[in-house]
Write a protein that holds these residues in place. Structure first.
Motif, PDB file in Angstrom:
ATOM      1  N   THR A  93       0.840  -1.201   0.000  1.00  0.00           N
ATOM      2  CA  THR A  93       0.000   0.000   0.000  1.00  0.00           C
ATOM      3  C   THR A  93       0.874   1.249   0.000  1.00  0.00           C
ATOM      4  O   THR A  93       2.081   1.163   0.222  1.00  0.00           O
ATOM      5  CB  THR A  93      -0.902   0.034   1.263  1.00  0.00           C
ATOM      6  N   ALA A  94       0.270   2.371  -0.254  1.00  0.00           N
ATOM      7  CA  ALA A  94       0.973   3.660  -0.120  1.00  0.00           C
ATOM      8  C   ALA A  94       0.094   4.620   0.688  1.00  0.00           C
ATOM      9  O   ALA A  94       0.128   5.839   0.486  1.00  0.00           O
ATOM     10  CB  ALA A  94       1.258   4.248  -1.503  1.00  0.00           C
ATOM     11  N   GLU A  95      -0.710   4.055   1.603  1.00  0.00           N
ATOM     12  CA  GLU A  95      -1.630   4.882   2.392  1.00  0.00           C
ATOM     13  C   GLU A  95      -1.552   4.445   3.843  1.00  0.00           C
ATOM     14  O   GLU A  95      -1.748   3.274   4.167  1.00  0.00           O
ATOM     15  CB  GLU A  95      -3.062   4.715   1.867  1.00  0.00           C
TER      16      GLU A  95
ATOM     17  N   GLN B 170       7.377   9.653   5.027  1.00  0.00           N
ATOM     18  CA  GLN B 170       7.283  11.086   4.700  1.00  0.00           C
ATOM     19  C   GLN B 170       8.379  11.509   3.724  1.00  0.00           C
ATOM     20  O   GLN B 170       8.227  12.514   3.022  1.00  0.00           O
ATOM     21  CB  GLN B 170       7.359  11.917   5.984  1.00  0.00           C
ATOM     22  N   GLN B 171       9.461  10.697   3.650  1.00  0.00           N
ATOM     23  CA  GLN B 171      10.519  11.024   2.688  1.00  0.00           C
ATOM     24  C   GLN B 171      10.111  10.656   1.262  1.00  0.00           C
ATOM     25  O   GLN B 171      10.732  11.027   0.285  1.00  0.00           O
ATOM     26  CB  GLN B 171      11.828  10.304   3.069  1.00  0.00           C
ATOM     27  N   GLY B 172       9.039   9.844   1.170  1.00  0.00           N
ATOM     28  CA  GLY B 172       8.481   9.546  -0.137  1.00  0.00           C
ATOM     29  C   GLY B 172       9.432   8.863  -1.107  1.00  0.00           C
ATOM     30  O   GLY B 172      10.320   8.108  -0.709  1.00  0.00           O
ATOM     31  N   ARG B 173       9.273   9.186  -2.364  1.00  0.00           N
ATOM     32  CA  ARG B 173       9.981   8.509  -3.456  1.00  0.00           C
ATOM     33  C   ARG B 173      11.494   8.592  -3.283  1.00  0.00           C
ATOM     34  O   ARG B 173      12.223   7.648  -3.533  1.00  0.00           O
ATOM     35  CB  ARG B 173       9.548   9.185  -4.764  1.00  0.00           C
ATOM     36  N   GLU B 174      11.980   9.723  -2.779  1.00  0.00           N
ATOM     37  CA  GLU B 174      13.438   9.901  -2.635  1.00  0.00           C
ATOM     38  C   GLU B 174      13.969   9.148  -1.407  1.00  0.00           C
ATOM     39  O   GLU B 174      15.180   8.986  -1.237  1.00  0.00           O
ATOM     40  CB  GLU B 174      13.782  11.395  -2.473  1.00  0.00           C
ATOM     41  N   GLY B 175      13.064   8.715  -0.553  1.00  0.00           N
ATOM     42  CA  GLY B 175      13.518   8.063   0.673  1.00  0.00           C
ATOM     43  C   GLY B 175      13.708   6.564   0.501  1.00  0.00           C
ATOM     44  O   GLY B 175      13.549   6.021  -0.604  1.00  0.00           O
ATOM     45  N   PRO B 176      14.012   5.851   1.580  1.00  0.00           N
ATOM     46  CA  PRO B 176      14.348   4.418   1.515  1.00  0.00           C
ATOM     47  C   PRO B 176      13.174   3.542   1.069  1.00  0.00           C
ATOM     48  O   PRO B 176      13.369   2.437   0.598  1.00  0.00           O
ATOM     49  CB  PRO B 176      14.748   4.078   2.956  1.00  0.00           C
ATOM     50  N   LEU B 177      11.945   4.037   1.178  1.00  0.00           N
ATOM     51  CA  LEU B 177      10.796   3.204   0.787  1.00  0.00           C
ATOM     52  C   LEU B 177      10.481   3.373  -0.699  1.00  0.00           C
ATOM     53  O   LEU B 177       9.695   2.602  -1.250  1.00  0.00           O
ATOM     54  CB  LEU B 177       9.576   3.521   1.653  1.00  0.00           C
TER      55      LEU B 177
END
Ligand code: P6P
Length: 336
Positions: A206-208, A231-238
């Motif tokens: 999920t992304a929610e 909260q780091q989103g696409r640029e973060g580790p996830l």
């Protein structure tokens, strides 16, 4: 095919699959009719004189709303005479309700949060009823309400049925009897719950996410890390952008997850640690965990599977992390 009502679904589960007994089928139908009555009472809102405080506190020390008390009474009145129950337990009652001697006793125990999300009642946001069904142990002492509490102290894995009703734009009943999850929508003209989805599957990813961000400073490190990474989103580790939803009614947040996936967290935090958590194990976490697992999701405290917890007290609380199984697995891994 004619509309498959709740009654027909239950008969099929009983007859074709032998999954449930006649008494359990009756129990679930009685609970569903009580939910219809609660839905009608809520629907009157300010016109029905049912909003606002009841002027009393519940066992949790929380001010009761008139609708909390009314919903509890509707469920007790609907279930006490049927002969299918040995006793009932509710968020709104300190001790269990044992069946009056003038009625026959049955083999099931019914637990419920009669109206979850009460803080949302007066602002017309979705609220709900959560229920859980256990078998009453043979030889249980039901002589007094105090003595009967021990009969309820069974792990969530022992549940034979669980469900919730969401009182929103529609009234929806979501149910499992251990054979997957089915969704029923109340047909107000017919006055019956009609099957609108069965074999519900919660997406593994999920992304929610759903959490009360105001408690961030109180969370333990694993949840702090997980929410920061989302909260780091696409640029973060996830590696993906996440969205957030928090209704403040567990039933509404869980129903969104049952419907389209997501992860719901009410983790242990410094604010509620002395009480053991925010949400109650027996009639909130356990029924929701049973439903979510039956729909292919996962439900953990962060440290252990919720359905494995051996209860010690009827109203004990627990941390809850549930929903899309791959996201829950990540949070559990962070706790390890
Ligand atoms: P908070 C409602 O009172 C409830 O028990 C759950 O339905 C809901 O998820 C939670 O509490 C909301 O808690 O701290 O965000 O108000």
């Amino acid at each position: 095919m004619a509309q498959r009502t709740l009654a027909r679904y239950l008969i099929e589960e009983q007859r074709n699959k032998g999954v449930i007994t006649g008494d359990l089928k009756f129990l679930i139908e009685v609970v569903s009719r009580a939910c219809q009555a609660i839905s009608i009472a809520i629907g009157k809102g300010g016109l029905g004189g049912v909003l606002g405080e009841a002027g009393s506190d519940n066992v949790q020390g929380e001010a009761q709303k008139k609708l909390d008390v009314l919903s509890n009474e509707i469920l007790l009145d609907a279930n006490e005479w049927g002969g299918h129950l040995a006793a009932m337990a509710s968020e709104e009652m300190d001790l269990p309700f044992t069946i009056p001697h003038r009625y026959p006793q049955g083999e099931y125990l019914l637990l419920f949060d009669p109206l979850d999300g009460s803080s949302n009642i007066d602002v017309d946001v979705s609220i709900g009823t959560i229920f859980s069904v256990l078998k009453c142990p043979d030889g249980a002492d039901l002589s007094t309400p105090e003595a009967s509490e021990a009969a309820f102290l069974q792990p969530g894995a022992a549940q034979v049925a669980a469900g919730y009703a969401v009182y929103g734009p529609t009234t929806v009943l979501v149910l499992t009897v251990g054979d997957g999850v089915a969704v029923f929508t109340l047909d107000r003209e017919q006055g019956s719950f009609v099957l609108t989805q069965e074999n519900v599957q919660i997406p593994a990813d999920t992304a929610e996410f759903a959490i009360n961000m105001a408690n961030m400073r109180h969370w333990e490190a694993p949840v702090q890390r997980y929410v920061a990474e989302m909260q780091q989103g696409r640029e973060g580790p996830l590696g993906k952008d996440y969205n957030m939803r928090w209704v403040g009614s567990m039933v509404a947040d869980v129903h969104r997850i049952v419907t389209r996936g997501g992860i719901f967290m009410y983790p242990m935090d410094a604010k509620v640690r002395n009480k053991g958590g925010k949400l109650r194990l027996m009639y909130e976490a356990n029924p929701m965990a049973f439903l979510v697992e039956q729909a292919g999701g996962a439900a953990s405290t962060g440290n252990r599977r919720i359905l494995d917890i051996e209860p010690e007290r009827l109203h004990q609380r627990v941390a809850v992390i549930l929903g899309s199984k791959n996201e829950v697995a990540r949070v559990v891994a962070y706790h390890a």
